[in-house]
Motif scaffolding. Structure first.
Motif, mmCIF file in Angstrom:
data_model
loop_
_atom_site.group_PDB
_atom_site.id
_atom_site.type_symbol
_atom_site.label_atom_id
_atom_site.label_comp_id
_atom_site.label_asym_id
_atom_site.label_seq_id
_atom_site.Cartn_x
_atom_site.Cartn_y
_atom_site.Cartn_z
ATOM 1 N N ASP A 290 2.662 1.036 -3.680
ATOM 2 C CA ASP A 290 4.037 1.355 -4.051
ATOM 3 C C ASP A 290 4.193 2.821 -4.422
ATOM 4 O OD1 ASP A 290 2.478 0.834 -6.276
ATOM 5 O OD2 ASP A 290 4.136 0.064 -7.472
ATOM 6 N N ARG B 276 13.039 1.117 -4.319
ATOM 7 C CA ARG B 276 11.621 0.892 -4.605
ATOM 8 C C ARG B 276 11.256 -0.576 -4.416
ATOM 9 N NH1 ARG B 276 8.668 4.581 -7.750
ATOM 10 N NH2 ARG B 276 9.826 6.451 -8.204
ATOM 11 N N ASN C 299 0.359 -3.585 1.705
ATOM 12 C CA ASN C 299 0.216 -4.348 0.472
ATOM 13 C C ASN C 299 -1.070 -4.016 -0.288
ATOM 14 O OD1 ASN C 299 -1.523 -5.560 2.260
ATOM 15 N ND2 ASN C 299 -0.951 -7.643 1.726
ATOM 16 N N ASP D 215 1.225 -7.350 -3.569
ATOM 17 C CA ASP D 215 -0.093 -6.836 -3.909
ATOM 18 C C ASP D 215 -1.153 -7.759 -3.341
ATOM 19 O OD1 ASP D 215 0.834 -4.653 -5.377
ATOM 20 O OD2 ASP D 215 1.023 -5.821 -7.216
ATOM 21 N N GLU E 6 -3.450 -2.322 -3.074
ATOM 22 C CA GLU E 6 -3.216 -2.075 -4.502
ATOM 23 C C GLU E 6 -2.789 -0.617 -4.690
ATOM 24 O OE1 GLU E 6 -2.769 -3.282 -8.255
ATOM 25 O OE2 GLU E 6 -3.574 -4.579 -6.706
ATOM 26 N N ARG F 229 8.293 -2.319 -1.916
ATOM 27 C CA ARG F 229 7.163 -3.145 -2.359
ATOM 28 C C ARG F 229 7.098 -4.416 -1.535
ATOM 29 N NH1 ARG F 229 9.322 -2.093 -7.718
ATOM 30 N NH2 ARG F 229 8.126 -0.390 -8.607
ATOM 31 N N THR F 230 5.976 -4.637 -0.905
ATOM 32 C CA THR F 230 5.820 -5.848 -0.097
ATOM 33 C C THR F 230 4.827 -6.812 -0.715
ATOM 34 O OG1 THR F 230 4.137 -4.774 1.241
ATOM 35 C CG2 THR F 230 6.406 -4.677 2.048
ATOM 36 N N ARG G 177 9.093 -7.015 -9.227
ATOM 37 C CA ARG G 177 9.454 -6.233 -8.044
ATOM 38 C C ARG G 177 10.715 -5.406 -8.290
ATOM 39 N NH1 ARG G 177 10.626 -8.602 -1.965
ATOM 40 N NH2 ARG G 177 10.898 -6.564 -1.005
#
Length: 174
Positions: free
Chosen positions: A129, A59, A124, A66, A126, A63-64, A12
């Motif tokens: 991000d 960043r 979340n 996948d 795929e 990102r939370t 992450r």
């Protein structure tokens, strides 16, 4: 050898860690090499490392995770979402509003375009991000506000960005 939770956190924050490594290398070159050209290059590498570290932290906050439903692709200003139940395409130039809907499970980004229903993308999904860079190109977007809203959550949908001159959404009667 590395626990899965630790591996996930390293992944992450990978850009931030690269930035910190460049910053450390720049510090070493600038202060511990005795001068010369490498001394001055160290200052430049320090600045680049600091910028990379700050961008990497942003960043990482975006990102939370996948494993969510669907796949997101961002190619030349076009956001495409392929979901198990829905999907669609949104061009960055035609967006009128960006909303975070935390009431959906998982939370969704809602991308509003004129004449079309909003494109709902799970945070979340795929490849989600890549949306950070896409959203950063929206004129006047406040990245800090977007990240703060994403982390804190809310009890209702929150408009993150609205195109200047665009009329706010009105609730429908039917």
């Amino acid at each position: 050898m590395i626990r899965p939770e630790a591996r996930a956190q390293i992944a992450r924050y990978r850009e931030a860690l690269i930035g910190l490594s460049a910053l450390a290398l720049g510090l070493y070159w600038a202060f511990f090499t005795g001068g010369g050209t490498l001394h001055w290059i160290g200052y430049v590498v320090m600045v680049i490392g600091a910028v990379l570290a700050v961008a990497g932290v942003q960043r990482a906050r975006f990102r939370t995770g996948d494993g969510g439903p669907g796949i997101v692709q961002v190619i030349e200003g076009r956001i495409t979402y392929f979901g198990p139940l829905s999907g669609g395409v949104a061009d960055l130039e035609s967006l009128t509003a960006l909303t975070l809907d935390p009431t959906a499970r998982p939370p969704h980004w809602l991308l509003a375009q004129p004449g079309q229903p909003p494109l709902a993308i799970p945070v979340n999904a795929e490849g989600a991000d890549a949306l950070f860079d896409a959203f950063a190109h929206l004129p006047g977007i406040q990245t800090r506000r977007m990240l703060r809203t994403l982390e804190q959550g809310a009890d209702r949908p929150v408009v993150i960005w609205r195109k200047s001159g665009a009329a706010p959404d009105r609730p429908r009667l039917h």
